[in-house]
Design a protein around this motif. Structure first.
Motif, PDB file in Angstrom:
ATOM      1  N   GLU A  49       4.871  30.246  79.356  1.00 40.12           N
ATOM      2  CA  GLU A  49       6.263  30.251  79.815  1.00 40.12           C
ATOM      3  C   GLU A  49       7.064  31.267  79.011  1.00 40.12           C
ATOM      4  OE1 GLU A  49       8.332  26.477  79.754  1.00 40.12           O
ATOM      5  OE2 GLU A  49       9.883  27.337  81.041  1.00 40.12           O
ATOM      6  N   ALA A  50       7.757  32.150  79.696  1.00 40.57           N
ATOM      7  CA  ALA A  50       8.645  33.077  79.000  1.00 40.57           C
ATOM      8  C   ALA A  50       9.882  32.283  78.625  1.00 40.57           C
ATOM      9  CB  ALA A  50       9.000  34.231  79.919  1.00 40.57           C
ATOM     10  N   SER A  51      10.208  32.267  77.308  1.00 38.46           N
ATOM     11  CA  SER A  51      11.214  31.291  76.894  1.00 38.46           C
ATOM     12  C   SER A  51      12.387  31.890  76.126  1.00 38.46           C
ATOM     13  CB  SER A  51      10.521  30.216  76.051  1.00 38.46           C
ATOM     14  OG  SER A  51       9.789  30.843  75.016  1.00 38.46           O
ATOM     15  N   PHE A  52      12.662  33.181  76.368  1.00 42.57           N
ATOM     16  CA  PHE A  52      13.851  33.743  75.724  1.00 42.57           C
ATOM     17  C   PHE A  52      15.104  33.156  76.371  1.00 42.57           C
ATOM     18  CE2 PHE A  52      10.805  37.066  74.493  1.00 42.57           C
ATOM     19  CZ  PHE A  52      11.009  36.976  73.128  1.00 42.57           C
ATOM     20  N   PRO A  53      16.241  33.164  75.614  1.00 43.01           N
ATOM     21  CA  PRO A  53      17.464  32.610  76.210  1.00 43.01           C
ATOM     22  C   PRO A  53      17.920  33.476  77.387  1.00 43.01           C
ATOM     23  CG  PRO A  53      17.805  33.206  73.881  1.00 43.01           C
ATOM     24  CD  PRO A  53      16.429  33.639  74.240  1.00 43.01           C
ATOM     25  N   LEU A  54      18.578  32.825  78.304  1.00 47.15           N
ATOM     26  CA  LEU A  54      19.092  33.544  79.479  1.00 47.15           C
ATOM     27  C   LEU A  54      20.085  34.620  79.053  1.00 47.15           C
ATOM     28  CD1 LEU A  54      19.099  33.358  82.637  1.00 47.15           C
ATOM     29  CD2 LEU A  54      21.204  32.022  82.374  1.00 47.15           C
ATOM     30  N   HIS A  55      20.008  35.779  79.683  1.00 49.38           N
ATOM     31  CA  HIS A  55      20.979  36.826  79.359  1.00 49.38           C
ATOM     32  C   HIS A  55      22.374  36.419  79.862  1.00 49.38           C
ATOM     33  CE1 HIS A  55      23.059  40.641  79.112  1.00 49.38           C
ATOM     34  NE2 HIS A  55      22.101  41.014  78.287  1.00 49.38           N
ATOM     35  N   PRO A  56      23.434  36.647  79.038  1.00 49.69           N
ATOM     36  CA  PRO A  56      24.782  36.207  79.444  1.00 49.69           C
ATOM     37  C   PRO A  56      25.233  36.777  80.794  1.00 49.69           C
ATOM     38  CG  PRO A  56      24.803  37.064  77.183  1.00 49.69           C
ATOM     39  CD  PRO A  56      23.404  37.211  77.686  1.00 49.69           C
ATOM     40  N   LEU A  57      24.794  37.979  81.131  1.00 50.51           N
ATOM     41  CA  LEU A  57      25.211  38.536  82.428  1.00 50.51           C
ATOM     42  C   LEU A  57      24.724  37.663  83.585  1.00 50.51           C
ATOM     43  CD1 LEU A  57      24.595  42.415  82.395  1.00 50.51           C
ATOM     44  CD2 LEU A  57      26.767  41.183  82.500  1.00 50.51           C
ATOM     45  N   THR A 292      20.740  38.900  92.116  1.00 51.73           N
ATOM     46  CA  THR A 292      21.179  40.221  92.587  1.00 51.73           C
ATOM     47  C   THR A 292      21.614  41.067  91.391  1.00 51.73           C
ATOM     48  OG1 THR A 292      21.914  39.158  94.607  1.00 51.73           O
ATOM     49  CG2 THR A 292      22.709  41.408  94.231  1.00 51.73           C
ATOM     50  N   VAL A 293      22.285  40.420  90.434  1.00 53.69           N
ATOM     51  CA  VAL A 293      22.689  41.135  89.211  1.00 53.69           C
ATOM     52  C   VAL A 293      21.436  41.571  88.437  1.00 53.69           C
ATOM     53  CG1 VAL A 293      23.890  40.910  86.993  1.00 53.69           C
ATOM     54  CG2 VAL A 293      24.880  39.897  89.065  1.00 53.69           C
ATOM     55  N   ALA A 294      20.439  40.657  88.362  1.00 53.07           N
ATOM     56  CA  ALA A 294      19.216  40.993  87.616  1.00 53.07           C
ATOM     57  C   ALA A 294      18.569  42.241  88.201  1.00 53.07           C
ATOM     58  CB  ALA A 294      18.248  39.815  87.640  1.00 53.07           C
ATOM     59  N   TYR A 295      18.415  42.267  89.521  1.00 52.75           N
ATOM     60  CA  TYR A 295      17.674  43.378  90.123  1.00 52.75           C
ATOM     61  C   TYR A 295      18.510  44.643  90.304  1.00 52.75           C
ATOM     62  CZ  TYR A 295      13.653  40.452  90.321  1.00 52.75           C
ATOM     63  OH  TYR A 295      12.589  39.678  89.935  1.00 52.75           O
ATOM     64  N   THR A 296      19.803  44.526  90.085  1.00 54.65           N
ATOM     65  CA  THR A 296      20.604  45.754  90.014  1.00 54.65           C
ATOM     66  C   THR A 296      20.259  46.460  88.692  1.00 54.65           C
ATOM     67  OG1 THR A 296      22.277  44.576  91.248  1.00 54.65           O
ATOM     68  CG2 THR A 296      22.969  46.634  90.251  1.00 54.65           C
ATOM     69  N   TYR A 297      19.771  45.686  87.767  1.00 60.08           N
ATOM     70  CA  TYR A 297      19.169  46.132  86.515  1.00 60.08           C
ATOM     71  C   TYR A 297      20.074  47.047  85.693  1.00 60.08           C
ATOM     72  CZ  TYR A 297      14.693  46.106  83.996  1.00 60.08           C
ATOM     73  OH  TYR A 297      13.689  45.863  83.098  1.00 60.08           O
ATOM     74  N   PRO A 298      21.245  46.509  85.284  1.00 60.27           N
ATOM     75  CA  PRO A 298      22.111  47.305  84.409  1.00 60.27           C
ATOM     76  C   PRO A 298      21.440  47.512  83.047  1.00 60.27           C
ATOM     77  CG  PRO A 298      22.943  45.068  84.610  1.00 60.27           C
ATOM     78  CD  PRO A 298      21.781  45.177  85.552  1.00 60.27           C
ATOM     79  N   PRO A 299      21.902  48.524  82.278  1.00 63.88           N
ATOM     80  CA  PRO A 299      21.248  48.859  81.009  1.00 63.88           C
ATOM     81  C   PRO A 299      21.094  47.672  80.062  1.00 63.88           C
ATOM     82  CG  PRO A 299      22.928  50.480  81.537  1.00 63.88           C
ATOM     83  CD  PRO A 299      23.018  49.425  82.585  1.00 63.88           C
ATOM     84  N   VAL A 305      14.978  43.073  78.716  1.00 66.54           N
ATOM     85  CA  VAL A 305      13.596  42.941  79.204  1.00 66.54           C
ATOM     86  C   VAL A 305      12.655  43.750  78.314  1.00 66.54           C
ATOM     87  CG1 VAL A 305      12.042  43.485  81.142  1.00 66.54           C
ATOM     88  CG2 VAL A 305      14.277  42.438  81.589  1.00 66.54           C
ATOM     89  N   ARG A 306      13.087  44.954  77.924  1.00 60.84           N
ATOM     90  CA  ARG A 306      12.246  45.805  77.071  1.00 60.84           C
ATOM     91  C   ARG A 306      12.003  45.106  75.725  1.00 60.84           C
ATOM     92  NH1 ARG A 306      14.910  49.881  74.347  1.00 60.84           N
ATOM     93  NH2 ARG A 306      16.353  49.556  75.502  1.00 60.84           N
ATOM     94  N   ARG A 307      13.045  44.504  75.192  1.00 62.43           N
ATOM     95  CA  ARG A 307      12.907  43.813  73.909  1.00 62.43           C
ATOM     96  C   ARG A 307      12.008  42.580  74.036  1.00 62.43           C
ATOM     97  NH1 ARG A 307      19.093  44.187  71.499  1.00 62.43           N
ATOM     98  NH2 ARG A 307      18.880  46.300  70.694  1.00 62.43           N
ATOM     99  N   SER A 308      12.153  41.849  75.134  1.00 62.24           N
ATOM    100  CA  SER A 308      11.270  40.680  75.337  1.00 62.24           C
ATOM    101  C   SER A 308       9.819  41.153  75.350  1.00 62.24           C
ATOM    102  CB  SER A 308      11.531  39.984  76.680  1.00 62.24           C
ATOM    103  OG  SER A 308      12.872  39.732  76.860  1.00 62.24           O
ATOM    104  N   ALA A 309       9.563  42.241  76.081  1.00 66.40           N
ATOM    105  CA  ALA A 309       8.185  42.749  76.179  1.00 66.40           C
ATOM    106  C   ALA A 309       7.661  43.132  74.794  1.00 66.40           C
ATOM    107  CB  ALA A 309       8.131  43.942  77.125  1.00 66.40           C
TER     108      ALA A 309
END
Ligand code: PLP
Length: 451
Positions: A49-57, A292-299, A305-309
């Motif tokens: 399970e990916a378990s990082f906290p949800l991004h505030p956005l 929709t916000v997630a896949y708009t993929y703002p910086p 996501v890069r940091r989680s990886a």
């Protein structure tokens, strides 16, 4: 009048459910929870399970949409489908269009519906994710395993694919579907560009539909580029993914499938929509708006996501290095948060303890060493293979940290440090403080040292 039904009980199951167990991953998770509740400390490598906290956005977007309580369109809200199509085109260079994208409560139900609506039997790599084979069988299909080469990071070769296809046809089956998963659960491996192209071309020649499960695509560690097989066979490939892994939001239940942008793809979408309309109606509306916000993929999200990886990479590598140090065979992970070590160098010693199968090894590790893993057989591997799947993603928070707020603080702290892990290069890589991971390394050290 009294009617006797000798074999029936009141709650008689259908034949297809008689032998169906719960998904092995969910079952081990329940088992570990029960052990912990009974006061037995357990190193939990059983659940991915990916378990990082949800991004505030994403949290803000969900808050804004909370009052949108109506059903969404069966296929998904247009804004989300459009965002996913652009995202796939931009980040994976594959052909996608909003009319050919469907969203659902997770990619798992989409994978099941694809099994229901696509004709033909199924080829599955050995090993591959726990749910593909049960889903295919539930849909009335025969499943044929394609042996991968453990000595070559479980790569799929054309030779083995052809062998499996010929064998299946000889038995009167008609395989018309191949499921691939890159990065892979359970191995953490990824296809090279050459292999991706060769397999896609083989499928095209053999008239086989490719289901490309790319739920871990964003979690590639970086030393191998993520290549979608759909790039080489767009008319015959379906790509699936979702929020569960890259955005650590499995509980939101939001997945997608992107179908070929052709007339065939249109027909397939009509069937998919029909089936979805009879089963789940729509994915939750507020979650779709936030997605929709997630896949708009703002910086900001791209960075998250890069940091989680990078953290997943760091943790899998630290365990990988330890296992290799201990003389255990293990392919170097290229993505996601899994390792698939082979304990056969210990086979003779294990045999002396009565352990000859992966299942017995997993059982021994749990009962004697408090290490929860999953045996390769859960992924279609041979019973006598001494291979286990280890998931490292829930080892990031020390066991004594209990409150959600404290856990989130630890995880945000790790994400903050993630960039420096890669910048400094492998040799000088800064070590993150991960006590649970250290405990895991020590656990394997003690286990191997006990022989
Ligand atoms: N595919 C693979 C390989 C997975 O590991 C998982 C989840 O564990 C899924 C699909 C399902 O993901 P979801 O239904 O959360 O989108």
């Amino acid at each position: 009048m009294h009617i006797t039904r000798p074999q029936d009980t009141i709650l008689q199951l259908t034949p297809s459910m008689q032998n169906l167990a719960s998904s092995a991953t969910l079952a081990i998770n329940e088992a570990v929870k029960a052990r912990k509740a009974a006061g037995r400390q357990t190193i939990h490598l059983g659940f991915g399970e990916a378990s990082f906290p949800l991004h505030p956005l994403l949290k803000e977007a969900l808050d804004r949409a909370a009052t949108h309580t109506g059903y969404a369109p069966v296929q998904g809200i247009p804004a989300l489908r459009k965002a996913i199509a652009s995202y796939l085109e931009r980040t994976r260079q594959i052909a996608a269009a909003s009319e050919y994208v469907a969203v659902a409560p997770g990619s798992k139900p989409l994978l099941y519906v694809l099994m229901q609506i696509l004709d033909g039997d199924v080829l599955l790599p050995i090993p591959s994710w726990v749910s593909y084979a049960p889903q295919a069988r539930l849909a009335g299909k025969q499943v044929f395993g394609v042996e991968s080469d453990p000595a070559d990071a479980h790569t799929l070769t054309l030779e083995k694919l052809s062998e499996a296809l010929t064998q299946a046809r000889r038995q009167g089956a008609r395989p018309r579907i191949l499921v691939v998963n890159t990065p892979s659960n359970p191995t953490g491996e990824m296809f090279s560009r050459e292999d991706a192209q060769a397999i896609a071309t083989w499928c095209k020649t053999e008239g086989i539909t490719l289901i490309c499960d790319e739920i871990y695509a964003e979690l590639a560690h970086g030393w191998r580029e993520h290549i979608s097989l759909a790039k080489f066979y767009s008319e015959g490939s379906i790509v699936t993914g979702g929020l569960s892994k890259a955005f650590s939001a499995g509980g939101w239940r939001l997945g997608y499938a992107s179908l070929p942008t052709t007339d065939d793809g249109k027909r397939l979408m009509t069937a998919l929509r029909a089936m979805a309309s009879e089963i789940w109606s729509s994915a939750p509306t507020p979650v779709q708006e936030a997605a929709t916000v997630a896949y708009t993929y703002p910086p900001e999200l791209e960075r998250y996501v890069r940091r989680s990886a990078a953290i997943h990479e760091h943790a899998t590598n630290r365990l990988y290095e330890k296992l290799v140090d201990l003389g255990i065979d293990c392919p170097r992970p290229a993505g996601a948060f899994y390792l698939y070590p082979d304990f056969s160098p210990l086979r003779t010693e294990l045999q002396k303890r009565g352990i000859t199968t992966g299942e017995e090894l997993a059982h021994h590790l749990l009962e004697e060493w408090d290490i929860a893993t999953l045996p390769g057989i859960a992924f279609g591997d041979r019973p006598d293979a001494l291979r286990l799947r280890l998931a490292t993603s829930i080892l990031y928070v020390p066991e004594e940290v209990e409150s959600d707020d404290e856990k989130d603080a630890v995880l945000w702290g790790l994400l903050e440090q993630a960039d420096t892990l890669r910048d400094e290069g492998k040799d000088s890589a800064k070590m993150l403080k991960l006590p649970e991971l250290e405990r895991t390394r020590k656990g394997f050290e003690d286990f191997v040292g006990s022989f």
